[in-house]
Design a protein around this motif. Structure first.
Motif, PDB file in Angstrom:
ATOM      1  N   ALA A 233      -1.571   5.917  17.033  1.00  0.00           N
ATOM      2  CA  ALA A 233      -1.793   4.515  16.698  1.00  0.00           C
ATOM      3  C   ALA A 233      -1.211   3.616  17.784  1.00  0.00           C
ATOM      4  CB  ALA A 233      -1.156   4.185  15.361  1.00  0.00           C
ATOM      5  N   VAL A 234      -1.920   2.524  18.069  1.00  0.00           N
ATOM      6  CA  VAL A 234      -1.471   1.540  19.058  1.00  0.00           C
ATOM      7  C   VAL A 234      -1.477   0.166  18.388  1.00  0.00           C
ATOM      8  CG1 VAL A 234      -2.032   0.401  21.233  1.00  0.00           C
ATOM      9  CG2 VAL A 234      -2.367   2.863  21.007  1.00  0.00           C
TER      10      VAL A 234
ATOM     11  N   ILE B 236       0.855  -1.179   0.000  1.00  0.00           N
ATOM     12  CA  ILE B 236       0.000   0.000   0.000  1.00  0.00           C
ATOM     13  C   ILE B 236       0.898   1.237   0.000  1.00  0.00           C
ATOM     14  CG2 ILE B 236      -1.821   1.261   1.208  1.00  0.00           C
ATOM     15  CD1 ILE B 236      -2.611  -1.405   2.517  1.00  0.00           C
ATOM     16  N   ASP B 237       0.662   2.119  -0.953  1.00  0.00           N
ATOM     17  CA  ASP B 237       1.429   3.350  -1.043  1.00  0.00           C
ATOM     18  C   ASP B 237       0.722   4.468  -0.286  1.00  0.00           C
ATOM     19  OD1 ASP B 237       3.456   5.107  -1.864  1.00  0.00           O
ATOM     20  OD2 ASP B 237       2.304   5.729  -3.617  1.00  0.00           O
TER      21      ASP B 237
ATOM     22  N   LYS C 290      10.210   5.675   4.176  1.00  0.00           N
ATOM     23  CA  LYS C 290       9.746   7.058   4.345  1.00  0.00           C
ATOM     24  C   LYS C 290       8.503   7.169   5.238  1.00  0.00           C
ATOM     25  CE  LYS C 290      11.658   8.241  -0.112  1.00  0.00           C
ATOM     26  NZ  LYS C 290      11.370   8.691  -1.463  1.00  0.00           N
ATOM     27  N   ALA C 291       8.425   6.357   6.274  1.00  0.00           N
ATOM     28  CA  ALA C 291       7.290   6.384   7.209  1.00  0.00           C
ATOM     29  C   ALA C 291       7.442   7.544   8.192  1.00  0.00           C
ATOM     30  CB  ALA C 291       7.208   5.073   7.970  1.00  0.00           C
TER      31      ALA C 291
ATOM     32  N   GLU D 174       4.787   2.004   1.900  1.00  0.00           N
ATOM     33  CA  GLU D 174       5.617   3.162   1.558  1.00  0.00           C
ATOM     34  C   GLU D 174       4.937   4.443   2.034  1.00  0.00           C
ATOM     35  OE1 GLU D 174       6.865   3.186  -2.550  1.00  0.00           O
ATOM     36  OE2 GLU D 174       6.794   0.996  -2.580  1.00  0.00           O
ATOM     37  N   ARG D 175       5.715   5.312   2.644  1.00  0.00           N
ATOM     38  CA  ARG D 175       5.245   6.599   3.163  1.00  0.00           C
ATOM     39  C   ARG D 175       4.092   6.436   4.160  1.00  0.00           C
ATOM     40  NH1 ARG D 175       3.522  10.272  -1.197  1.00  0.00           N
ATOM     41  NH2 ARG D 175       2.731   8.401  -2.161  1.00  0.00           N
ATOM     42  N   LEU D 176       4.164   5.427   4.997  1.00  0.00           N
ATOM     43  CA  LEU D 176       3.163   5.198   6.040  1.00  0.00           C
ATOM     44  C   LEU D 176       3.082   6.418   6.947  1.00  0.00           C
ATOM     45  CD1 LEU D 176       1.282   3.330   7.736  1.00  0.00           C
ATOM     46  CD2 LEU D 176       3.359   2.529   8.882  1.00  0.00           C
TER      47      LEU D 176
END
Length: 86
Positions: A70-71, A42-43, A84-85, A63-65
């Motif tokens: 968030a847990v 998933i991008d 690149k997250a 990519e780029r998350l």
């Protein structure tokens, strides 16, 4: 860094696969448990106010998350790529 600001009563139960149907690849205010999301690519997925428990993401590529509040509890990220997250 601050702790995630998640209020369980504000979350709805859902599925991570819902992100694939969303044009922007985003999930917000959702709780996901007992899912297998292995081998996904998933991008630029965007996750905001999410709670994951017992979810397998093995060998997935995000990519780029983009994560906000968030847990992840007992989740498997073996062999995942997060280029690149943030």
């Amino acid at each position: 860094m601050q702790d995630p600001r998640i209020i369980p009563a504000e979350l709805t139960t859902g599925a991570f696969f819902d992100i694939l149907a969303d044009e922007d690849h985003s999930l917000s205010y959702i709780q996901v448990s007992e899912e297998d999301m292995s081998h996904q690519h998933i991008d630029h997925p965007m996750l905001d106010h999410v709670h994951f428990e017992n979810v397998r993401f093995t060998a997935s590529q995000f990519e780029r998350l983009d994560l906000t509040d968030a847990v992840f509890i007992n989740c498997d990220f073996s062999n995942c790529q997060f280029e690149k997250a943030s």
